[in-house]
Write an enzyme that holds these catalytic residues in place. Structure first.
Site, mmCIF file in Angstrom:
data_model
loop_
_atom_site.group_PDB
_atom_site.id
_atom_site.type_symbol
_atom_site.label_atom_id
_atom_site.label_comp_id
_atom_site.label_asym_id
_atom_site.label_seq_id
_atom_site.Cartn_x
_atom_site.Cartn_y
_atom_site.Cartn_z
ATOM 1 C CG HIS A 268 -2.088 0.920 1.075
ATOM 2 N ND1 HIS A 268 -2.007 2.273 1.278
ATOM 3 C CD2 HIS A 268 -3.368 0.669 0.685
ATOM 4 C CE1 HIS A 268 -3.187 2.822 1.039
ATOM 5 N NE2 HIS A 268 -4.034 1.868 0.668
ATOM 6 C CD GLU A 322 -9.252 -3.668 -2.789
ATOM 7 O OE1 GLU A 322 -10.223 -4.203 -2.213
ATOM 8 O OE2 GLU A 322 -9.382 -2.748 -3.603
HETATM 9 N N1 ACO Z 1 3.509 -7.570 -5.415
HETATM 10 C C1 ACO Z 1 4.781 -7.557 -5.881
HETATM 11 N N2 ACO Z 1 5.647 -6.545 -5.620
HETATM 12 C C2 ACO Z 1 5.207 -5.565 -4.836
HETATM 13 C C3 ACO Z 1 3.903 -5.528 -4.311
HETATM 14 C C4 ACO Z 1 3.044 -6.588 -4.623
HETATM 15 N N3 ACO Z 1 1.804 -6.620 -4.165
HETATM 16 N N4 ACO Z 1 3.753 -4.412 -3.563
HETATM 17 C C5 ACO Z 1 4.915 -3.741 -3.619
HETATM 18 N N5 ACO Z 1 5.797 -4.441 -4.398
HETATM 19 C C6 ACO Z 1 7.164 -4.040 -4.715
HETATM 20 C C7 ACO Z 1 7.147 -2.805 -5.587
HETATM 21 O O1 ACO Z 1 7.050 -3.146 -6.958
HETATM 22 C C8 ACO Z 1 8.482 -2.165 -5.237
HETATM 23 O O2 ACO Z 1 9.493 -2.841 -5.932
HETATM 24 P P1 ACO Z 1 10.785 -2.032 -6.508
HETATM 25 O O3 ACO Z 1 11.395 -1.362 -5.311
HETATM 26 O O4 ACO Z 1 11.607 -3.099 -7.114
HETATM 27 O O5 ACO Z 1 10.218 -1.043 -7.494
HETATM 28 C C9 ACO Z 1 8.626 -2.488 -3.764
HETATM 29 O O6 ACO Z 1 7.807 -3.636 -3.513
HETATM 30 C C10 ACO Z 1 8.188 -1.366 -2.846
HETATM 31 O O7 ACO Z 1 6.860 -0.992 -3.203
HETATM 32 P P2 ACO Z 1 6.189 0.308 -2.594
HETATM 33 O O8 ACO Z 1 7.005 1.514 -2.953
HETATM 34 O O9 ACO Z 1 5.919 0.087 -1.143
HETATM 35 O O10 ACO Z 1 4.803 0.299 -3.379
HETATM 36 P P3 ACO Z 1 4.027 1.511 -4.091
HETATM 37 O O11 ACO Z 1 3.651 2.515 -3.107
HETATM 38 O O12 ACO Z 1 4.779 1.982 -5.276
HETATM 39 O O13 ACO Z 1 2.760 0.715 -4.648
HETATM 40 C C11 ACO Z 1 0.833 -0.608 -4.625
HETATM 41 C C12 ACO Z 1 1.668 0.399 -3.841
HETATM 42 C C13 ACO Z 1 0.555 -0.072 -6.030
HETATM 43 C C14 ACO Z 1 -0.498 -0.822 -3.904
HETATM 44 C C15 ACO Z 1 1.606 -1.939 -4.726
HETATM 45 O O14 ACO Z 1 1.865 -2.413 -3.430
HETATM 46 C C16 ACO Z 1 0.868 -2.984 -5.539
HETATM 47 O O15 ACO Z 1 0.984 -2.994 -6.765
HETATM 48 N N6 ACO Z 1 0.096 -3.900 -4.887
HETATM 49 C C17 ACO Z 1 -0.671 -4.909 -5.587
HETATM 50 C C18 ACO Z 1 -2.004 -4.334 -6.092
HETATM 51 C C19 ACO Z 1 -2.998 -4.128 -4.962
HETATM 52 O O16 ACO Z 1 -3.209 -4.981 -4.110
HETATM 53 N N7 ACO Z 1 -3.652 -2.966 -4.993
HETATM 54 C C20 ACO Z 1 -4.680 -2.583 -4.003
HETATM 55 C C21 ACO Z 1 -4.192 -1.475 -3.109
HETATM 56 S S1 ACO Z 1 -5.406 -1.054 -1.856
HETATM 57 C C22 ACO Z 1 -6.436 0.036 -2.638
HETATM 58 O O17 ACO Z 1 -6.082 0.747 -3.531
HETATM 59 C C23 ACO Z 1 -7.816 0.121 -2.164
#
Ligand code: ACO
Length: 396
Positions: A268, A322
């Site tokens: 998140h 979610e």
């Molecule tokens: N699966 C795989 N990799 C992940 C996930 C995940 N669920 N979440 C974070 N990461 C990775 C990112 O790609 C990032 O990798 P990098 O450093 O190599 O680029 C690293 O972990 C750190 O990520 P953050 O900076 O903490 O994440 P960001 O704030 O950019 O994104 C997001 C948040 C878009 C929600 C992401 O966690 C994600 O894509 N999750 C999966 C989709 C999801 O469940 N969405 C619902 C969110 S809740 C809502 O909107 C109601």
């Protein structure tokens, strides 16, 4: 809404390297809800959601979000009667919704339904009545579309039922089980608002241009639809179905991450601690989900977190709302294609509160962008021998 000072917005836009995804940028002020990402908090108008859920009817959450104060009694009599009065769509709106392709998926249908609501009768600035129409008519019109797809007549709302019970009633045409209503009410309460999330930001941008609430909600739903935001929960169910048994989880997760794919329901932007909504929905899931499904979900959560934390040390990744939303919505019998539309229906309360707040102290939201293209001064290529002075015309 009080505006951020010019000084602070200049500071944000003059950074040498603007924040990707506006991460960490404060893009306005709001008194509607506070997301405490470090402390695992979600607060509506000063009330910790843990104080409200389960137990507070959705109508009272709507009241709190719209008026800033809790109602005198539950469910809010003001909101209950306002929603009942606003539940009859205009004939033109019904005509548009009945002209949709019968098999149009629910999310695409709802996007068009929100647009159809904006039949010219919504204006600027948005008013409470606009919000009541949005909140009351969206579930009714979505249920109507789904029944049409099955070749069935619409199920009329029942004035004696609460908003959430009515939604289940209109979807199914049979008495909703108390257990299901309680679980879905907790879900609606928890999803009603969430700070400056992507779809609310979109709604506030559209409102800031003096557009109307139906248009702003349509744009907000378009943002909510994406799988990085509200489009995630049906993919959580796909993931659980693909894993199927707890002992397959570790290998499945490892292979998925090795392919560079996302694990839905994890991570998140705002929460660098537990998502409080996820914790509360986990409790709800314990009450409504089948034990084997819950056990599978809990294993996938544990294994997924371990793998993500190993892959991204220091990223502070937790499961998000979610993950257990999917388990709860599935347990009460909603098909995955209804998960994101149902999220949107719950969020119509927060969207309304934010549109009213934006309009009350509006300034067009129009940020800067750092230009990284070629510098000014390039020359447009002209065919040899046929050069024209700029503005010159043959024979002129
Ligand atoms: N699966 C795989 N990799 C992940 C996930 C995940 N669920 N979440 C974070 N990461 C990775 C990112 O790609 C990032 O990798 P990098 O450093 O190599 O680029 C690293 O972990 C750190 O990520 P953050 O900076 O903490 O994440 P960001 O704030 O950019 O994104 C997001 C948040 C878009 C929600 C992401 O966690 C994600 O894509 N999750 C999966 C989709 C999801 O469940 N969405 C619902 C969110 S809740 C809502 O909107 C109601």
């Amino acid at each position: 809404m009080p505006r951020p000072s010019r000084r602070s917005s200049e500071a944000a836009t003059s950074r040498a390297s603007p924040s990707a995804g506006l991460e960490g940028i404060v893009a306005g002020r709001s008194a509607v809800s506070w997301v405490g990402g470090e402390t695992s908090d979600l607060v509506y108008r000063g009330f910790d959601v843990r104080e409200l859920v389960p137990g507070v009817p959705y109508e009272s959450i709507v009241h709190l979000l719209l008026f800033g104060e809790p109602p005198g009694s539950d469910p809010s009599p003001i909101v209950t009667s306002a929603l009942a009065a606003a539940r009859t769509p205009a004939p033109g709106v019904l005509q548009t919704v009945d002209a949709l392709p019968a098999r149009l998926p629910p999310l695409e249908a709802l996007r068009t339904i929100l647009s159809a609501l904006g039949d010219g009768s919504f204006g600027y600035p948005p008013g409470l009545e606009d919000g009541y129409r949005l909140i009351a008519q969206s579930p009714l019109l979505l249920a109507r579309h789904l029944h049409r797809g099955l070749g069935l007549p619409p199920v009329e709302p029942r004035p004696e039922l609460g908003h959430v019970a009515n939604y289940l009633w209109m979807l199914r045409g049979r008495e909703p089980r108390e257990r299901d209503v309680a679980a879905l009410e907790a879900y609606f309460d928890l999803l009603a608002d969430h700070g400056m999330n992507a779809s609310t930001f979109v709604l506030r941008i559209v409102t800031s241009t003096h557009s109307d609430l139906a248009s702003a909600a349509t744009a907000a739903l378009a943002a909510l639809k994406g799988p990085l935001h509200g489009g995630a929960p049906s993919r959580v169910v796909e993931m659980l179905n693909a894993i199927a048994t707890p002992d397959a989880a570790e290998r499945w997760v490892r292979e998925r991450l090795a392919r560079g794919e996302l694990l839905y329901g994890f991570g998140h932007r705002a929460y660098k601690s537990e998502d409080p909504r996820g914790l509360l929905l986990h409790e709800v899931a314990r009450r409504v989900a089948k034990p084997e499904r819950l056990a599978l979900a809990e294993t996938v959560e544990r294994v997924g977190l371990a793998a993500l934390r190993a892959a991204h040390p220091g990223a502070r990744i937790f499961s998000n709302v979610e993950f257990y939303s999917a388990v709860v919505l599935e347990a009460i019998g909603l098909p995955p294609e209804l998960f994101t539309p149902t999220f949107a229906l719950a969020r119509t309360a927060g969207w309304t509160a934010h549109a009213l707040e934006q309009a009350a102290d509006n300034k067009l939201i129009r940020p800067d962008v750092e230009y990284v293209g070629p510098p000014k001064g390039r020359r447009w290529p002209r065919p040899r021998g046929r050069g024209h002075a700029p503005g010159a015309r043959d024979g002129a």
